[in-house]
Structures are given as C-alpha cells and as structure tokens.
Design a protein around this motif. Structure first.
Motif, PDB file in Angstrom:
ATOM      1  N   VAL A 820       3.230   0.696  12.234  1.00  0.00           N
ATOM      2  CA  VAL A 820       3.324   1.055  10.652  1.00  0.00           C
ATOM      3  C   VAL A 820       1.929   0.587   9.873  1.00  0.00           C
ATOM      4  O   VAL A 820       1.674   1.483   9.139  1.00  0.00           O
ATOM      5  N   ARG A 821       1.488  -0.668  10.205  1.00  0.00           N
ATOM      6  CA  ARG A 821       0.302  -0.701   9.374  1.00  0.00           C
ATOM      7  C   ARG A 821      -0.806   0.176   9.902  1.00  0.00           C
ATOM      8  O   ARG A 821      -1.453   0.491   9.056  1.00  0.00           O
ATOM      9  N   ALA A 822      -1.017   0.292  11.074  1.00  0.00           N
ATOM     10  CA  ALA A 822      -2.040   1.249  11.681  1.00  0.00           C
ATOM     11  C   ALA A 822      -1.777   2.800  10.877  1.00  0.00           C
ATOM     12  O   ALA A 822      -2.887   3.217  10.195  1.00  0.00           O
ATOM     13  N   SER A 823      -0.535   3.181  10.954  1.00  0.00           N
ATOM     14  CA  SER A 823      -0.415   4.122  10.181  1.00  0.00           C
ATOM     15  C   SER A 823      -0.427   4.488   8.814  1.00  0.00           C
ATOM     16  O   SER A 823      -1.002   5.412   8.065  1.00  0.00           O
ATOM     17  N   LEU A 824      -0.304   3.289   8.126  1.00  0.00           N
ATOM     18  CA  LEU A 824      -0.612   3.351   6.497  1.00  0.00           C
ATOM     19  C   LEU A 824      -2.152   3.358   6.324  1.00  0.00           C
ATOM     20  O   LEU A 824      -2.772   3.963   5.380  1.00  0.00           O
ATOM     21  N   PHE A 825      -2.953   2.567   7.255  1.00  0.00           N
ATOM     22  CA  PHE A 825      -4.482   2.604   7.291  1.00  0.00           C
ATOM     23  C   PHE A 825      -5.054   4.096   7.340  1.00  0.00           C
ATOM     24  O   PHE A 825      -5.711   4.258   6.738  1.00  0.00           O
ATOM     25  N   ALA A 826      -4.236   4.703   8.078  1.00  0.00           N
ATOM     26  CA  ALA A 826      -4.587   6.085   8.778  1.00  0.00           C
ATOM     27  C   ALA A 826      -4.490   6.934   7.296  1.00  0.00           C
ATOM     28  O   ALA A 826      -5.436   7.773   7.102  1.00  0.00           O
ATOM     29  N   VAL A 827      -3.292   6.832   6.742  1.00  0.00           N
ATOM     30  CA  VAL A 827      -3.211   7.626   5.365  1.00  0.00           C
ATOM     31  C   VAL A 827      -3.955   7.393   4.504  1.00  0.00           C
ATOM     32  O   VAL A 827      -4.781   8.265   3.631  1.00  0.00           O
ATOM     33  N   SER A 828      -4.614   5.955   4.234  1.00  0.00           N
ATOM     34  CA  SER A 828      -5.598   5.586   3.277  1.00  0.00           C
ATOM     35  C   SER A 828      -6.704   6.370   3.564  1.00  0.00           C
ATOM     36  O   SER A 828      -7.355   6.687   2.655  1.00  0.00           O
ATOM     37  N   ASP A 829      -7.121   6.064   4.879  1.00  0.00           N
ATOM     38  CA  ASP A 829      -8.586   6.607   5.204  1.00  0.00           C
ATOM     39  C   ASP A 829      -8.447   8.253   5.041  1.00  0.00           C
ATOM     40  O   ASP A 829      -9.525   8.602   4.586  1.00  0.00           O
ATOM     41  N   ASP A 830      -7.400   8.917   5.601  1.00  0.00           N
ATOM     42  CA  ASP A 830      -7.568  10.235   5.229  1.00  0.00           C
ATOM     43  C   ASP A 830      -7.561  10.947   3.822  1.00  0.00           C
ATOM     44  O   ASP A 830      -8.139  11.696   3.725  1.00  0.00           O
ATOM     45  N   LEU A 831      -6.673  10.050   2.974  1.00  0.00           N
ATOM     46  CA  LEU A 831      -6.751  10.441   1.424  1.00  0.00           C
ATOM     47  C   LEU A 831      -8.134  10.255   1.075  1.00  0.00           C
ATOM     48  O   LEU A 831      -8.569  10.839   0.293  1.00  0.00           O
ATOM     49  N   THR A 832      -8.728   8.941   1.415  1.00  0.00           N
ATOM     50  CA  THR A 832     -10.113   8.699   0.832  1.00  0.00           C
ATOM     51  C   THR A 832     -10.909   9.928   1.331  1.00  0.00           C
ATOM     52  O   THR A 832     -11.803  10.424   0.487  1.00  0.00           O
ATOM     53  N   ARG A 833     -11.088  10.424   2.545  1.00  0.00           N
ATOM     54  CA  ARG A 833     -11.869  11.403   2.999  1.00  0.00           C
ATOM     55  C   ARG A 833     -11.620  12.685   2.462  1.00  0.00           C
ATOM     56  O   ARG A 833     -12.742  13.490   2.154  1.00  0.00           O
TER      57      ARG A 833
END
Length: 853
Positions: A820-833
C-alpha cells in the motif's frame, strides 16, 4: 513656473479657526512641534495648526483625548496584533533566515476634509490625463520632442523608454496609476513622484483600512467617511475593459514576480479584491502569438495582464535576456494586439524625474491649460542655464539622476560629505543631461504613536486611480507613510517608514445607503471554469500535505510525550517498553534523530526544532509558506488561525514545564486550519488538489505508523498497551472501546486497531477512507487515469483478510502495508509528474555579433 493647488482650490488644510488643544497627550504633542529645531525638510502638521487643532481633525483629536496615552499604546498593540493575524507582510526573507516582516502600521489615520480632497482629485485627474497624452506622443509621433517642448535626451536617454514597444498602441492606455504627494511649507500639495509603470500599494491601503476600522471602531462608526470598496469594483471593471475587442469574456491575470517579491502580500490581496487569479511566468506560455494560462493538458487564453513585474524583466527575448521572471514572446503578443498589458511596458519613462521641469509646458501644449498639481521647481542640467543654477544652488537642492531604481539615488546636496559633494558635482559636469536638480519638499507631519508618546512623522501620501470609460476614478483615500526620527529625504516602506490609513471625510451632500437604485450590477457572461496552473496546484497540494503532516506529528508526539511522562522513569516495565516502541516509530516517521537515553529531550526536539525537516515546527512553518504562495486562493479567516499557530510555536515551554499543554494548543490551531479549509472552499479543482494532499499524507502516515508498531509481534502485555497508544494517535480509541464492549468489533485489540485504521471505510482516520477520498479528489481535478489507480488501490485494501494479515509474526501485515505504501508513493509521483510540471528554466543564449572578414 509651477502653479500649485492653492487654498481656494480646496487643496490646502481646511480653513477656519483652529480649536484649542486641551488634552495632556495632544498638548505634549503640540509642545514637541514647537520645540523642534528648525529644518528645511519640515513643514506644517496635519493635526495641529499653531496653538490649536485644524477643524477637520476635531473627531480624531477627541478620540485621542479620550484614549489618553494608555489607550493609544493599547491601540498600537492591537494594531500590531491584527496586522500579524491578517498576515500582512512587507519584505522578503534574507540569507540570515529572517522571515518576512510584519507590515508596520500606526493606528492614527491621516484625515483630509471633503473640500480638500475634491481639489486634489481634480488635480490628480488632470495630471493623469496629461501623462497619458505624453506617453502616447513619446511612443507615437513624438511631437513634444520634435518641437522642443521636452528635450530628446531626457526621453531617449532614460532606461524606461523601451524602443521594443515603440508605436505599439495599448488598448485602454494607462489603466491604473499612482502619485506620491506631500505638502509644501504653505500647506499646498505637491507631487513627489508619478508611479505609472506598475504602481503598488492599493492592496496595502485596503488592508490598512480593515485594521484601523477595528482598532478605532467607535471613531470609525461616528465619522462619515468615503469608502474604499467601490474603487476596487471600478478598478476590476477598468482592467477588463482594456481587453482586446475580440475578447467576448476577457480573462485577466495579475502578473506577479512571485512570492519572494517584497510586496507579495499587496499583490495577492489586490488579486483577491479584484477577483483575478495571480499568475507568475511559470503559469503562462506564449503560443501562436498570444498568451495562455497553463494547466495539465489544456490552455486558457489570457486577454489582459495587470502587471506587477518591472518592464525590463517581462520578456527575456525582447527585453532583459537574463530575466527568470519574464515570459518569452510577451512583447510580440502586445505587438499583435492579442494581449493588453496594464500598464503598458513603456510607461516607466513617465516616472523619469527629468520630465518634471517640462510638464507645465507639456500641459499647455497638449491640454491648453496650466497644470494644477505640480512638483517643486526643477532644473534639467542638460540645459546650460539649468546646469549653472544647479551648481550654484547645489547645497539647497535635491539632485536626482534620470535613471532611478538602480544604484543611483537622489541626494540632498547639503547632506553630502565634502568629498562626496565634489565627486557628484564632477559627475554632473561630465554628463549633465543625466541629472536634475529640484527644490526639496518640506513635507507635513502627523502624530505617530510610540512608547514615549506622540511624535511627529513626515508624511507622504500615495494616491491611486483607475481609468474606466475614459474617466479617471480616484480612490477616496490612499496609502500614507510617516518617517519618524531625523528628517530623511526618502519616506518609504523600504526605508522603515510606518504606514497610516488615509480617511477622506464624506461631503455633506453625499447620500447614504447603497447608491443609485437605478444602477444595476454589471453582468459578466458565463465562461468555462478557470484552469489551475501547475504552480498553484502544486502549492495547494503541499499546503494540504503540510497541514496534515503537522497535525499527524502533533498527535503522535502528544501520545509519545504522555507515555514518556508516565513510564520514562520506570525502566524494564511493559509501559516503558511500549513507550520506547512508539518513540522509535515516531523517530522512523519524522526522521529526527535522538538519544534513546533522553526520551524527553528527543520528544521536545521532534516538536520544536525548526531545522529538522521532520519536526512538527518544520511542518507548521512549511504550511505557512505554502499558504503565502496561494494566498489569493484561501479564505481571509485562515490567516488569523495561522498567526495564532505561529505565536503558539514561538513560545515553547521551558524544560521545567510539561509539553502537553503546548501540544494541545498547537493541535487546536491545526484543527482550526482544517476547519477553515473544509468549510470555506468550493469543491472545485482547487479543493481537489488541496484535499488530495491531505488524504495522501494521512494515508501514508497511517500506513507508516502501523508498519512501525503493529506489524511487529511483541509480548501480549506490551502489544496491548502499544495498540491502545496507536489507536489514540489515530483518534479511534473511543470507537474501539465502544465496539469491544458492545461486541460489535474484533475481540483482539490488534484486529480492532488494524480494522479501524486500515480497513474501515467509514473511519475518517483510516487508510481505506483516505484512499476513497483521494480517488474522489482525482476525479475532481480531472485526472481519470490516477483516479482509476486510486480506486484499484482501494479495492486492494478492501480485499485484505484481517485474521490472516495479523496471524503469526505479522509478516503478512507488513507486506500488505509495504505494498500500500509503495502504491501511495507511486500515485504521488505520478500526480507530480502529470499535474505539477513546471516550465524548464529559461535562458537566452548570448550571440556574438562580431563581424569576421
């Protein structure tokens, strides 16, 4: 020969027999005025005339008399508090880490009579009309230069004359303007400077009024004043009216140099008053010869830029090549007529001191009449007679360079040391065309409240106007600055002057109420919703994250501190081991190092150290910084709460006192921040980014907390105490106890905690709830791809088997939390990008124009 406004025009202090000065405070002030040593830079006083009071000052004097010195000092203190609570700032952070400075405001206003203001208003309107005609001529036929009314060297040698915009006609002309005024020795008003390029201060004027009306509420209610609000409605309409004719529904942005500008507050508050978004160069782009406001995947055309960026920095292609504030192609858009820049880029030439000796002749040439509102007599050194007069009268004149704003500044000849005086004389003789000599303006004084009583401060008043339908509407008041101390040539905020509100008494014939009932409000056609620029979206997102990060840190550290107080002195007990487990978890989450042998000191560091990037204080400071960057997007109420939070964090209890009361006060302010945000923002794209930051941060924090505590098996007695501590951090302890007693939840505490904090979609503190809200926010901002990813993650969490996850050594729970933590970080990174991408750093390449054979 200048013709200043005279008492007959209503510009000098109101006539009539002065009333006697009776109170001790005012009598002491009058004595101070009498006892001052003579000085050529000191003129009449705004309040006291000779042995008495000016008639229009009676209400103010009565209020001062009633307050006495204790009341005046209380008003001074209340003014400072309100300025801080409203977040009114001036200046920028320095390398020494000093934060933005609070605006300095005196509680006592400068009061002007209706008759006096009426004369001033006429003079300002005439002067503004003249300056616009001069601007149009200088960038058009240049008849004033051809006929010798104004020497060509004065204009063409001034850096404010931009050849790049020569013959570029600007729709709307000079849309807004400002003039700095001061009184002469006879009480008449004179012009110190014209601010025609990017005038600042209108927002500060309104902020001053908001504060003084609260501090002097009784006086304000009993005084018939001309109100300021209508001016901003007029100014908004005036700017929209300047849009190119092809714009059916004009889009206007306030073009700002950014949050590091010393007047960033003024810009953001003005944008809020006018209803325009604040935009920096990063928010804009030029495509196909016009300016667009950027957003992810779409652009919105911009018709008018209300400019607060200095002209030479506005376009690195046509103007200053090293500018990081400018928009490449901006000048070309103005040439094509697809964009109106207010005020025009070349308007800075009108701020040229070299024009002062020739404005009267220009007024006769262009208007056929004498100029009513003038400056003190001035002489251009490029003229032989003017040079001779300046050199002969050097010690009693102000020497001004044509090019102001750079390293050069004005000097009063008498104030220069002998060596500096001779050096300046040599420079004038070497380049006489670049200098002007002018008689100094004494300036009036007004009382300023200080701990030692009322003291006189030299007053400069900045007035503002906006042009709509060919008529110039003057703000009924303005921004006054008072310089206290030894007389100085410059009275300005940057030089340490204190601001004052300007009250214009309403004329006796003015009608009260809402105005003409036959006048209907202006109708504006409905247009698609505004886009949110990446810079704004990014700052809203991080505003939400830092608000939640500070609150989460406050909650976990409050429980840690409570456990430390109870168990730190009982080594080896289950409570002490649970304390150390939660303290270790807090250390992992905040990444603030500490000595395990000093748990109290460690908790205090995690709370109060602003240098540690994971501390509560650091997160709260970043919250305030993020809010300042999107000030125009937020409710005014939030600044009172943020100011209270700042005061609370600044007063850390000593080591001898408990930290718990401090943490409760901090959390109270942070909850108030959340409340203001939740109850004041429309659920549009801006809310989606801000709330998305809150939800993502809360989910990440809760996952990290569970992973650092409950994902590791411990002896049952320690596990039980630690689980209750985690539930308390997650604001779910009461629900856990209620469900356990009622038989509505899992029997084992670990099962109950994981159910409530990870899986319960009805618990606002759970990961599942946060992910559901995050998906909704991503839909709101229009990113369906990321919304689908968040929904998939929500489904993944919903499928977790509670019993299996918590079985054995709980490696299953650790693996689930890691995924879950990895998925949340991925969403954050994708949103930033995808949504926060900034423009690449711009740089104009130098070209070697050397000719080779």
């Amino acid at each position: 020969m200048t013709t200043p406004l005279n008492p007959a025009d209503g510009a000098a202090p109101a006539s009539g027999a002065p009333t006697a000065v009776s109170s001790g405070v005012l009598a002491a002030y009058a004595a101070t005025l009498r006892d001052r040593p003579a000085d050529p830079l000191r003129g009449v006083d705004e309040l006291v005339a000779g042995e008495g009071l000016r008639p229009e000052q009676q209400l103010l004097a009565d209020a001062v008399d009633a307050m006495g010195m204790p009341g005046l000092l209380a008003a001074r203190h209340e003014t400072r508090r309100l300025v801080h609570d409203d977040g009114i700032r001036y200046g920028v952070s320095g390398r020494d880490g000093v934060r933005d400075l609070d605006w300095r405001l005196d509680p006592l206003p400068v009061v002007l009579s209706a008759a006096e203001w009426a004369g001033l208003e006429r003079g300002l309107q005439q002067r503004a009309a003249l300056l616009e005609l001069i601007h149009d001529d200088l960038y058009g036929e240049r008849l004033l230069l051809r006929r010798g009314v104004i020497p060509a060297e004065v204009v063409l040698g001034h850096p404010g004359f931009l050849r790049q915009v020569d013959h570029v006609r600007s729709r709307g002309g000079l849309v807004v303007g400002a003039h700095d005024l001061g009184r002469d020795a006879d009480g008449s008003w004179r012009v110190l400077a014209d601010r025609m390029s990017a005038p600042s201060g209108a927002g500060y004027a309104m902020a001053n009024r908001r504060v003084t009306t609260r501090v002097l509420a009784g006086l304000h209610r009993s005084t018939e004043l001309a109100r300021l609000r209508g001016f901003f409605h007029t100014m908004s309409a005036a700017v929209r009216e300047a849009a190119p004719p092809s714009s059916e529904v004009p889009r206007v942005v306030l073009y700002s140099p950014g949050s590091m500008s010393e007047t960033a507050y003024d810009q953001s508050f003005l944008a809020s008053l006018l209803g325009f978004p604040l935009a920096e160069s990063d928010d804009l782009v030029v495509r196909d010869g016009r300016v667009w406001l950027r957003a992810a995947g779409r652009l919105e055309p911009v018709d008018v830029l209300l400019r607060r960026v200095d002209p030479e920095y506005c376009d690195p292609l046509d103007l200053r090549g090293d500018s990081q504030l400018g928009l490449p192609g901006l000048v070309e858009a103005t040439r094509r007529g697809t964009l109106t820049v207010a005020n025009p880029l070349g308007a800075q030439v009108l701020e040229n001191p070299g024009l002062a000796p020739f404005l009267q002749a220009a007024s006769q040439a262009l208007l056929g009449e004498d100029l009513q509102l003038t400056g003190k007599p001035a002489w251009w050194c490029g003229d032989r007679d003017g040079l001779a007069h300046v050199l002969d009268s050097f010690d009693r004149l102000v020497i001004r360079p044509l090019a102001t704003g750079g390293p050069e500044r004005a000097h009063l000849g008498a104030h220069l040391a002998p060596d500096a005086r001779e050096e300046l004389r040599r420079r004038i003789q070497a380049e006489p065309w670049a200098w002007v000599g002018q008689e100094p303006l004494p300036l009036s004084t007004a009382p300023v409240v200080t701990p030692r009583g009322l003291v006189p401060g030299r007053v400069v008043v900045r007035t503002f106007w906006a042009q709509r339908d060919g008529e110039r509407h003057v703000m009924p008041g303005g921004l006054a600055r008072a310089g206290v101390g030894a007389p100085e040539l410059h009275v300005s905020s940057s030089a340490g002057a204190i601001a004052k509100d300007v009250w214009v008494l309403a004329p006796e014939t003015a009608e009260s109420g809402w105005g003409d009932p036959g006048v209907r409000p202006e109708l504006v056609a409905v247009r698609p919703r505004a886009v949110v620029a990446p810079r704004v979206a990014d700052n809203l997102f991080w505003l939400g994250r830092y608000a939640e990060r500070a609150e989460a840190a406050g909650r976990v550290l409050r429980v840690c501190d409570d456990l430390v107080e109870d168990h730190a002195s009982r080594p080896g007990t289950p409570g002490e081991q649970a304390m150390r487990a939660l303290l270790a978890a807090a250390t992992t989450i905040t990444r603030v190092p500490g000595d395990p042998a000093q748990p109290r000191a460690h908790v205090r560091t995690m709370v109060t150290d602003p240098r540690q990037s994971g501390s509560l204080r650091y997160a709260a400071d970043r919250l305030g910084d993020a809010a300042q960057r999107v000030r125009d997007q937020l409710s005014q109420d939030i600044w009172h709460v943020l100011s209270r939070l700042d005061r609370t964090l600044a007063h850390v209890p000593s080591d001898e006192h408990q930290l718990q009361p401090h943490l409760y006060d901090v959390l109270e302010s942070l909850l108030a921040v959340s409340g203001v945000i939740a109850e004041s923002m429309v659920r549009d794209e801006t809310w989606g980014f801000l709330d998305g930051g809150i939800r993502l941060e809360r989910a990440q924090f809760t996952v990290a907390l569970l992973a650092a505590t409950l994902a590791q098996e411990r002896p049952p007695i320690i596990d039980g105490q630690l689980t209750e501590a985690v539930l308390e951090v997650g604001e779910s302890i009461l629900t856990h106890r209620r469900r356990t007693v009622a038989g509505e939840g899992p029997v084992w505490p670990i099962h109950s905690a994981v159910s409530l904090l990870l899986l319960d979609r009805g618990n606002p503190r759970s990961v599942a709830f946060s992910i559901d809200r995050l998906a909704e926010d991503l839909h709101l901002v229009g990113d369906e791809v990321l919304a689908a990813k968040a929904e998939a993650l929500a489904g993944q969490v919903a499928r977790v088997d509670l019993v299996e996850a918590c079985a054995g050594d709980r490696t299953g729970l650790a693996e689930i939390l890691g995924e879950v933590r990895a998925s949340l970080f991925a969403v954050s990174d994708d949103l930033t990008r995808r949504r926060f991408a900034r423009k690449t750093s711009q740089q104009t390449l130098p070209i070697n124009w050397a000719v080779t054979s």
